[in-house]
Design an enzyme around this catalytic site. Structure first.
Site, PDB file in Angstrom:
ATOM      1  N   GLY A  56       7.624   9.354  -2.855  1.00  0.00           N
ATOM      2  CA  GLY A  56       7.404  10.746  -2.477  1.00  0.00           C
ATOM      3  C   GLY A  56       7.967  11.659  -3.548  1.00  0.00           C
ATOM      4  CB  CYS A  83       9.151   5.183  -5.794  1.00  0.00           C
ATOM      5  SG  CYS A  83       9.406   6.432  -7.051  1.00  0.00           S
ATOM      6  CE1 TYR A  84      13.399  11.104  -1.351  1.00  0.00           C
ATOM      7  CE2 TYR A  84      12.450   9.996   0.558  1.00  0.00           C
ATOM      8  CZ  TYR A  84      13.299  10.939   0.033  1.00  0.00           C
ATOM      9  OH  TYR A  84      14.061  11.718   0.856  1.00  0.00           O
ATOM     10  CG  HIS A 170       4.541   3.581  -7.740  1.00  0.00           C
ATOM     11  ND1 HIS A 170       4.528   4.123  -6.474  1.00  0.00           N
ATOM     12  CD2 HIS A 170       5.374   4.346  -8.471  1.00  0.00           C
ATOM     13  CE1 HIS A 170       5.304   5.189  -6.443  1.00  0.00           C
ATOM     14  NE2 HIS A 170       5.837   5.351  -7.649  1.00  0.00           N
ATOM     15  CD  GLU A 172       2.078   2.004  -4.770  1.00  0.00           C
ATOM     16  OE1 GLU A 172       2.802   1.006  -4.805  1.00  0.00           O
ATOM     17  OE2 GLU A 172       2.527   3.165  -4.864  1.00  0.00           O
ATOM     18  CB  SER A 225     -26.240  12.183   7.526  1.00  0.00           C
ATOM     19  OG  SER A 225     -25.372  11.230   6.928  1.00  0.00           O
ATOM     20  N   GLY A 226     -27.811   9.246   7.192  1.00  0.00           N
ATOM     21  CA  GLY A 226     -28.218   8.301   6.151  1.00  0.00           C
ATOM     22  C   GLY A 226     -27.075   7.989   5.202  1.00  0.00           C
ATOM     23  N   GLY A 227     -25.975   8.750   5.302  1.00  0.00           N
ATOM     24  CA  GLY A 227     -24.788   8.475   4.491  1.00  0.00           C
ATOM     25  C   GLY A 227     -24.072   7.235   5.011  1.00  0.00           C
ATOM     26  CB  VAL A 228     -21.364   5.152   3.519  1.00  0.00           C
ATOM     27  CG1 VAL A 228     -20.733   3.809   3.836  1.00  0.00           C
ATOM     28  CG2 VAL A 228     -21.954   5.171   2.127  1.00  0.00           C
ATOM     29  CG  ASP A 229     -18.380   7.838   6.121  1.00  0.00           C
ATOM     30  OD1 ASP A 229     -18.337   6.780   5.457  1.00  0.00           O
ATOM     31  OD2 ASP A 229     -17.779   8.873   5.785  1.00  0.00           O
ATOM     32  CB  SER A 230     -23.624   9.007  10.005  1.00  0.00           C
ATOM     33  OG  SER A 230     -24.671   8.998   9.064  1.00  0.00           O
ATOM     34  CE  LYS A 367     -17.493   6.541   1.915  1.00  0.00           C
ATOM     35  NZ  LYS A 367     -17.914   7.702   2.711  1.00  0.00           N
TER      36      LYS A 367
END
Ligand code: XMP
Length: 511
Positions: A56, A83-84, A170, A172, A225-230, A367
């Site tokens: 942080g 780290c922090y 880090h 990650e 909508s045709g997007g990935v999420d929907s 995602k």
């Protein structure tokens, strides 16, 4: 119940990355704000296997240092401070943290000291990524140094008895070569977590959960909508309740070339209503050039169309949304708003007074997990790897007045950009790539004729989340090929330019 690692977030820009890395190892992981209260000592949920204290921007000496409930350290599970988080462990256990005379930011090399399980299997020397100002100057009692670096004599420490570990670097980020190995050592070697988190398993659990939630007869509406999420949200709902899911796809006349057909083909087994609302939208947009005005009109029209269409499903009491985990995580806001800025764009805004209960089957996922889930559910690569596309569609890429003719010019140019980016194998690496039509006419020559036509801008950017973006360094050869294809085959464009603006100060879209 899945075994779980809990991350307490102290505001690091990398916190989500830690969670993703842990989930990639098959262990479920949640992020909570550092302000969250701990359970009474020793009474954490049985599935809790370990705790990570994130990095942080603060110093433990700041008068407004983030609050931390020390009872988190008394749950009987291992703790890793990054780290922090390491500095916090130091302070809490009576060691000393020192403000550095300069920040250490970038590559460093650690050298192992002794033989700690956290660094098992990692070579004696290993490149890491540092990003800190303060560091540990004196070990707390009972702790030993397990790695050092030239600038950081205590780069990692441990106290196996207390089950606490700390690292200044880090693990990650990919610059830390053996970071994944280190995280695996923590979650498996130290926490003994089970790797029982997979998208295959998620499908079964989520399907059961959805069935329970909506019941035997419940019906769900989904604005697809045709997007990935929907698309992925619709796919898992369809798996759970089949035709009791009603998808509504609104063609607002502002879509990319072939989008409507592609959605129809992909979701042919679904109860899908495709609404051609082109005329309604283009009529409402007639003569409008102001960007905000365009967005408002499109948002309002969408709501109207959706309201009318959804009324046909009078038995539906649920509305599906493709909300993802990053939108759900409570941001650490004690340090001001920067960490909490969120993209507020969704399908285009849904009716605020709809009396439907929300169902959000993806709210636990990142995602990249949504993409894997989409593949697991049988969606095509084209669908799950689709770049983001804004709700107002081509309207915010067609500067100036929106007419069917100008939209058609833009659509053709955009299709060429898309095709070339895919052919070059760059589509997945790039966050967004598209064409913009500018109401700027310039003189050109074609054959023996003078032309006086509009300009096309090509936009291609790299980004993690759309909040910031950098220009994609496309090969000149690729750019010139796009340019010559567009100028030669798209009537109405005689000049192509490349947009070199990063965000900030630019935005990704032009309007
Ligand atoms: P900007 O242009 O603000 O865009 O840098 C950031 C990201 O958001 C997308 N975007 C939208 N998405 N509705 C959406 O669903 C919108 O109104 C909207 N405006 C921008 C944009 O494509 C980029 O990914």
């Amino acid at each position: 119940m899945h075994d779980q690692v809990l991350i307490l977030d102290f505001g690091s820009q990398y916190t989500q990355l830690i969670a993703r890395r842990i989930r990639e190892q098959g262990v479920y992981c949640e992020i909570h704000p550092c302000t969250r209260q701990a359970p009474l000592p020793g009474s954490a949920a049985p599935e809790l296997r370990g705790i990570v204290l994130s990095g942080g921007p603060s110093s433990v000496y700041d008068s407004d240092a983030p609050p931390f409930d020390a009872a988190w350290l008394e749950q009987g599970v291992p703790v890793l401070g990054i780290c922090y988080g390491m500095q916090l462990l130091t302070q809490h256990n009576g060691g000393m943290v020192r403000g550095a005379s300069h920040r250490e930011y970038g590559h460093a090399e650690i050298e192992k000291v002794g033989d700690d399980v956290l660094l098992d299997g990692i070579p004696m020397r290993s490149p890491v990524w540092m990003s800190h100002a303060d560091s540990v100057a004196a070990l707390p009692d009972g702790f030993t140094t397990v790695a050092r670096s030239p600038n950081c004599p205590i780069a990692a420490f441990s106290n196996p008895e207390l089950r606490q570990w700390g690292i200044q670097f880090h693990p990650e980020v990919t610059h830390t070569r053996d970071g994944v190995r280190l995280l695996r050592n923590f979650i498996f070697g130290i926490c003994h977590a089970r790797a029982d988190w997979s998208m295959g398993g998620f499908v079964d659990e989520q399907v059961a959960r959805i069935r329970e939630q909506v019941g035997e007869t419940g019906e769900v509406i989904c604005a697809l909508s045709g997007g990935v999420d929907s698309s992925v949200a619709a796919a898992i709902l369809h798996r759970a309740i089949g035709k009791r899911l009603h998808c509504i796809f609104v063609d607002n006349g502002l879509l990319r070339k072939g989008e409507r057909e592609s959605v129809r083909a992909e979701f042919q087994d679904f109860d899908l209503t495709v609404i051609d609302a082109t005329e309604r939208f283009l009529t409402a947009l007639d003569g409008v050039t102001d960007p905000e005005q365009k967005r408002k009109i499109i948002g309002a029209q969408f709501i109207r169309v959706f309201e009318i269409e959804s009324r046909r499903f009078e038995n539906a009491s649920w509305l599906a949304q493709g909300t993802l985990y990053p939108d759900v995580i409570e941001s650490v806001s004690f340090k001001g708003p920067s960490a909490t800025i969120k993209s507020h764009h969704n399908v285009g805004g849904l009716p605020p007074d709809m009396k439907l209960k929300l169902i959000e089957p993806l709210r636990e996922l990142f995602k990249d997990e949504v993409r894997v889930l989409g593949k697991t559910l049988g969606l095509s690569d084209v669908r799950v790897w689709r770049q983001p596309f804004p709700g107002p569609g081509l309207a915010v890429r067609c500067l100036g007045p929106i007419t069917p003719e100008r939209l058609s010019v833009l659509r053709e140019a955009d299709a060429i950009v898309d095709e070339e980016i895919r052919a070059a194998g760059l589509y997945r690496d790039i966050w967004q790539s598209f064409a913009v039509l500018l109401p700027v006419r310039s003189v050109g020559v074609m054959g023996d004729n003078r032309t006086y036509e509009e300009t096309c801008a090509i936009r291609a950017v790299h980004s993690q989340d759309g909040m910031t973006a950098s220009v994609a360094n496309l090969p000149m050869e690729l750019l010139t090929r796009m340019s010559s294809r567009i100028i030669n085959s798209v009537r109405g464009i005689n000049r192509v330019v490349y947009d070199l603006s990063s965000k900030p100060p630019g935005t990704i879209e032009w309007e």
